[in-house]
Each structure stands twice: as structure tokens, then as C-alpha cells.
Write a protein that holds these residues in place. Sequence first.
Motif, PDB file in Angstrom:
ATOM      1  N   ILE A  40       7.069  -4.772 -26.162  1.00 30.86           N
ATOM      2  CA  ILE A  40       6.994  -3.458 -25.533  1.00 30.86           C
ATOM      3  C   ILE A  40       6.619  -3.654 -24.072  1.00 30.86           C
ATOM      4  N   PRO A  41       7.445  -3.185 -23.135  1.00 30.40           N
ATOM      5  CA  PRO A  41       7.077  -3.361 -21.726  1.00 30.40           C
ATOM      6  C   PRO A  41       5.808  -2.573 -21.389  1.00 30.40           C
ATOM      7  N   HIS A  42       4.962  -3.192 -20.638  1.00 29.48           N
ATOM      8  CA  HIS A  42       3.699  -2.565 -20.253  1.00 29.48           C
ATOM      9  C   HIS A  42       3.646  -2.386 -18.735  1.00 29.48           C
ATOM     10  N   ILE A  43       2.979  -1.342 -18.313  1.00 27.70           N
ATOM     11  CA  ILE A  43       2.739  -1.098 -16.892  1.00 27.70           C
ATOM     12  C   ILE A  43       1.231  -0.980 -16.693  1.00 27.70           C
ATOM     13  N   VAL A  44       0.702  -1.744 -15.770  1.00 26.33           N
ATOM     14  CA  VAL A  44      -0.715  -1.659 -15.416  1.00 26.33           C
ATOM     15  C   VAL A  44      -0.816  -1.271 -13.953  1.00 26.33           C
ATOM     16  N   ARG A  45      -1.629  -0.259 -13.674  1.00 28.39           N
ATOM     17  CA  ARG A  45      -1.842   0.220 -12.314  1.00 28.39           C
ATOM     18  C   ARG A  45      -3.316   0.055 -11.947  1.00 28.39           C
ATOM     19  N   GLU A  46      -3.563  -0.270 -10.673  1.00 24.89           N
ATOM     20  CA  GLU A  46      -4.949  -0.369 -10.207  1.00 24.89           C
ATOM     21  C   GLU A  46      -5.000  -0.077  -8.718  1.00 24.89           C
ATOM     22  N   SER A  47      -6.074   0.563  -8.284  1.00 25.30           N
ATOM     23  CA  SER A  47      -6.310   0.853  -6.866  1.00 25.30           C
ATOM     24  C   SER A  47      -7.714   0.390  -6.506  1.00 25.30           C
ATOM     25  N   ARG A  48      -7.857  -0.101  -5.268  1.00 26.45           N
ATOM     26  CA  ARG A  48      -9.166  -0.557  -4.815  1.00 26.45           C
ATOM     27  C   ARG A  48      -9.223  -0.507  -3.293  1.00 26.45           C
ATOM     28  N   LYS A  49     -10.396  -0.209  -2.744  1.00 28.33           N
ATOM     29  CA  LYS A  49     -10.593  -0.224  -1.304  1.00 28.33           C
ATOM     30  C   LYS A  49     -10.774  -1.666  -0.816  1.00 28.33           C
ATOM     31  N   MET A  51     -10.016  -4.201   3.106  1.00 31.84           N
ATOM     32  CA  MET A  51      -9.504  -4.322   4.476  1.00 31.84           C
ATOM     33  C   MET A  51      -9.437  -2.960   5.181  1.00 31.84           C
ATOM     34  N   GLY A  52     -10.391  -2.088   4.868  1.00 30.11           N
ATOM     35  CA  GLY A  52     -10.432  -0.780   5.509  1.00 30.11           C
ATOM     36  C   GLY A  52      -9.347   0.168   5.047  1.00 30.11           C
ATOM     37  N   THR A  53      -8.695  -0.133   3.931  1.00 35.66           N
ATOM     38  CA  THR A  53      -7.632   0.735   3.441  1.00 35.66           C
ATOM     39  C   THR A  53      -7.621   0.692   1.917  1.00 35.66           C
ATOM     40  N   GLN A  54      -6.651   1.361   1.297  1.00 36.87           N
ATOM     41  CA  GLN A  54      -6.558   1.362  -0.158  1.00 36.87           C
ATOM     42  C   GLN A  54      -5.463   0.409  -0.613  1.00 36.87           C
ATOM     43  N   ILE A  55      -5.805  -0.443  -1.573  1.00 34.05           N
ATOM     44  CA  ILE A  55      -4.851  -1.357  -2.180  1.00 34.05           C
ATOM     45  C   ILE A  55      -4.354  -0.748  -3.483  1.00 34.05           C
ATOM     46  N   ASN A  56      -3.044  -0.714  -3.690  1.00 34.39           N
ATOM     47  CA  ASN A  56      -2.450  -0.197  -4.921  1.00 34.39           C
ATOM     48  C   ASN A  56      -1.549  -1.259  -5.541  1.00 34.39           C
ATOM     49  N   LEU A  57      -1.751  -1.513  -6.831  1.00 39.64           N
ATOM     50  CA  LEU A  57      -0.956  -2.493  -7.550  1.00 39.64           C
ATOM     51  C   LEU A  57      -0.309  -1.848  -8.769  1.00 39.64           C
ATOM     52  N   ILE A  58       0.947  -2.228  -9.016  1.00 40.53           N
ATOM     53  CA  ILE A  58       1.634  -1.899 -10.265  1.00 40.53           C
ATOM     54  C   ILE A  58       2.257  -3.189 -10.763  1.00 40.53           C
ATOM     55  N   VAL A  59       1.911  -3.582 -11.966  1.00 35.06           N
ATOM     56  CA  VAL A  59       2.423  -4.820 -12.550  1.00 35.06           C
ATOM     57  C   VAL A  59       3.071  -4.500 -13.890  1.00 35.06           C
ATOM     58  N   CYS A  60       4.308  -4.948 -14.075  1.00 39.08           N
ATOM     59  CA  CYS A  60       5.033  -4.709 -15.318  1.00 39.08           C
ATOM     60  C   CYS A  60       5.253  -6.039 -16.040  1.00 39.08           C
ATOM     61  N   GLU A 207       0.735  -2.805  -2.561  1.00 35.92           N
ATOM     62  CA  GLU A 207       0.722  -1.998  -1.328  1.00 35.92           C
ATOM     63  C   GLU A 207      -0.674  -1.925  -0.739  1.00 35.92           C
ATOM     64  N   ALA A 208      -0.740  -1.946   0.572  1.00 33.67           N
ATOM     65  CA  ALA A 208      -2.002  -1.766   1.290  1.00 33.67           C
ATOM     66  C   ALA A 208      -1.769  -0.780   2.428  1.00 33.67           C
ATOM     67  N   GLY A 209      -2.285   0.431   2.270  1.00 36.58           N
ATOM     68  CA  GLY A 209      -2.179   1.429   3.331  1.00 36.58           C
ATOM     69  C   GLY A 209      -0.768   1.714   3.783  1.00 36.58           C
ATOM     70  N   GLY A 210       0.197   1.690   2.876  1.00 32.16           N
ATOM     71  CA  GLY A 210       1.583   1.990   3.221  1.00 32.16           C
ATOM     72  C   GLY A 210       2.438   0.768   3.485  1.00 32.16           C
ATOM     73  N   ASP A 211       1.842  -0.400   3.656  1.00 33.27           N
ATOM     74  CA  ASP A 211       2.595  -1.644   3.839  1.00 33.27           C
ATOM     75  C   ASP A 211       2.716  -2.312   2.476  1.00 33.27           C
ATOM     76  N   LEU A 212       3.915  -2.671   2.061  1.00 35.17           N
ATOM     77  CA  LEU A 212       4.091  -3.040   0.665  1.00 35.17           C
ATOM     78  C   LEU A 212       5.200  -4.052   0.437  1.00 35.17           C
ATOM     79  N   MET A 213       5.137  -4.638  -0.748  1.00 33.21           N
ATOM     80  CA  MET A 213       6.192  -5.499  -1.272  1.00 33.21           C
ATOM     81  C   MET A 213       6.525  -5.035  -2.681  1.00 33.21           C
ATOM     82  N   VAL A 214       7.815  -4.871  -2.944  1.00 36.97           N
ATOM     83  CA  VAL A 214       8.267  -4.617  -4.308  1.00 36.97           C
ATOM     84  C   VAL A 214       9.173  -5.755  -4.728  1.00 36.97           C
ATOM     85  N   SER A 215       9.163  -6.048  -6.021  1.00 40.22           N
ATOM     86  CA  SER A 215       9.988  -7.126  -6.551  1.00 40.22           C
ATOM     87  C   SER A 215      10.462  -6.723  -7.931  1.00 40.22           C
TER      88      SER A 215
END
Length: 338
Positions: A40-49, A51-60, A207-215
Amino acid sequence: MTESRKSKPRFNRRRFLQIVAVAGAGAGLYQFGIRPTRAIPHIVRESRKMMGTQINLIVCGPDQDACLQGVEATLHKMGEVEQLLSRHLKESELSRLNRYGVVNNPSHALQSILSLARDVSMATDGAFDITVLPLLDLYATDALPTEEQLNTARGLVDFQAIEWTGDRAAFRQSGMSITVDGIGKGYIVDQGVAVLQELGFHNVYVEAGGDLMVSGAKPQGKPWRIGVRNPRPQNVEEMMVMEVSRPTAIATSGDYMQWFTEDMRHHHIIDPRTGMSPPELASATVTAPSVAMADGLATAAMVQGPEKALATLETMEHCEGLLIDKDLRQYRTSGFEV
């Protein structure tokens, strides 16, 4: 498909090796089109402050526990980079360099970001310069700086006056200081993505404050949807959306992110050659081989203005840009797709 938000799993070296085995095996099966029985594919999301900004992760991935631990490993690495490069942490390596003008045995992270910053500065004829901090500090008060103050601070701005080797990093002139705010978010994203790739995760969003990488892609092969923000949200123009299904690094710089006057004529992006905010663009979005490069080039594009920025990006391999001026006119490189 299941989705969860990360708790705080315990993390150690043994667990790290287990993650590599589980995530690597699962990713390999997916790469060859083989789906494990009843996976079953899983998605995990996490956010954390950070470098003075918010970090957002999504891992599948096919294993929820491996996804959770992969997120934790990624944030651990990003936190290590923050401890070295954040100018907001008094004892960071960068802060010590600013305070003393020299650090011995500079870390790989510091040397890497100094090298990349120099490359971007050279490519943009000095429109990007991490030694701009003395000028930026002049805007820390409510009053705008005087011409005399600008002249004095400009004398401390010169990216070519930083020298470093494996043994030492130093300023050639007393009173210099640097900020990696215009490239550091991208660098920390790149480091996070590298951890996930090492662990075998290829369907990710970092992603960090709008700067991001998707793969890769979302479960069921759906592409990532990346919005390009309208720099004047009070305008009725809709947000542009990019659908991405290949590894893509994206960064946006804009006058709306932090401004010093209500009309946004004076904002956090400073032309290192004049000490003033550039007058033409409201935002610059750049795609590049790495998020750090995209971050630096987006900042430089804001300084260069549409004509020079487009000319610069057109000469750089695998780099594209979308520029929006203060009247919301758009300028695009020949290969930018949205």
C-alpha cells in the motif's frame, strides 16, 4: 494509500542502516515496475522551522515506518547544516566567520556554499553577492540609510574578497560579513533530497520557504503540482501551476516576501553594487540543476531586471526562468514551461 503526519520516531545509526535496506529494496522493486504483494503506498508529511523559514517534506513509499524514519533522517541532516550556516545562530560556523573574520578547518558545507555563491556571482556579473550583509543591516531600523552610510557599507561588499582552503576561510578586509539567505534555503533542500535519495526514496517533495525540489511522482503516478505565486495577491490574476513528473529544482525570489516600505520599493533584496532595492521586478522564479543554484539565480534575476536576467539564464545549461515585473508583465526564457 495511507497518509500520516510524522510523530517523532527514535533515530540512531542501527535504525539508519535498517532504513537503507528497507527503503532501497522497496524503491528498487518500484523502479522495475514490480509492486510488492499487497503493498500500500504511503505518504508521510512533516513541517518544521529551520534556517529562519518553514521546511515542508512529503515522502512517498511502500513502507510507512521507513517513510517516517526517512523523514527523520532528512530533518536530522538539514538540522546539521543549519547549525553550520545560519547567521541567526550565534555559534554557527558562519556567525563565527562574521564575528572574527576567519575560521579554521571550514566544514564541507561552508566551502561548498562559498564556492557555489562565487559561481553565481561570476555568472551574474556580481548581481548576486553573499557579502551584501553590511548593506542589508542598514535597513534593520525604521529609517532608510543615508548616502554616506551606503557608501561606507559598499566598501565592505566584494565576493572576491573571501578566500578559503581546506584549512582556513577568511575575509581579506576587516568589517566584512556574509549572509547565505539568498542561497542557503536552496542548499539545505539539496542536502535533504540527497539523504532521501541515499535511502532509496525517489518520490519526494522537499521545500524551504518556497524553494523546493520534487522528484518522481505522487502515488498512482500523479504529477506534482507546483504553484507560481502571484506577487501581488490583491490582484485577481490566478496562480500559475506547473505539473512536474521529473526531478525539478525550483526557487522564487520576490519583493513581497519582506519589505521595508509599504510600496515595496525598498525590500530585502539589495543590489550589492548600489545598496538599493532593484526597481523593476516583483518576482523571479528559476528552475536549475540544484535548488541552491536556482535560489541564487532567482535572487540575482531580481537585481538584474528582466532583460539582463533572461540573457543570463539563456546562456546557462538546464536553467529557465519566469520573471514578473511590478505591473505583472511576464518574461520567460525560451524553455520555461508552465
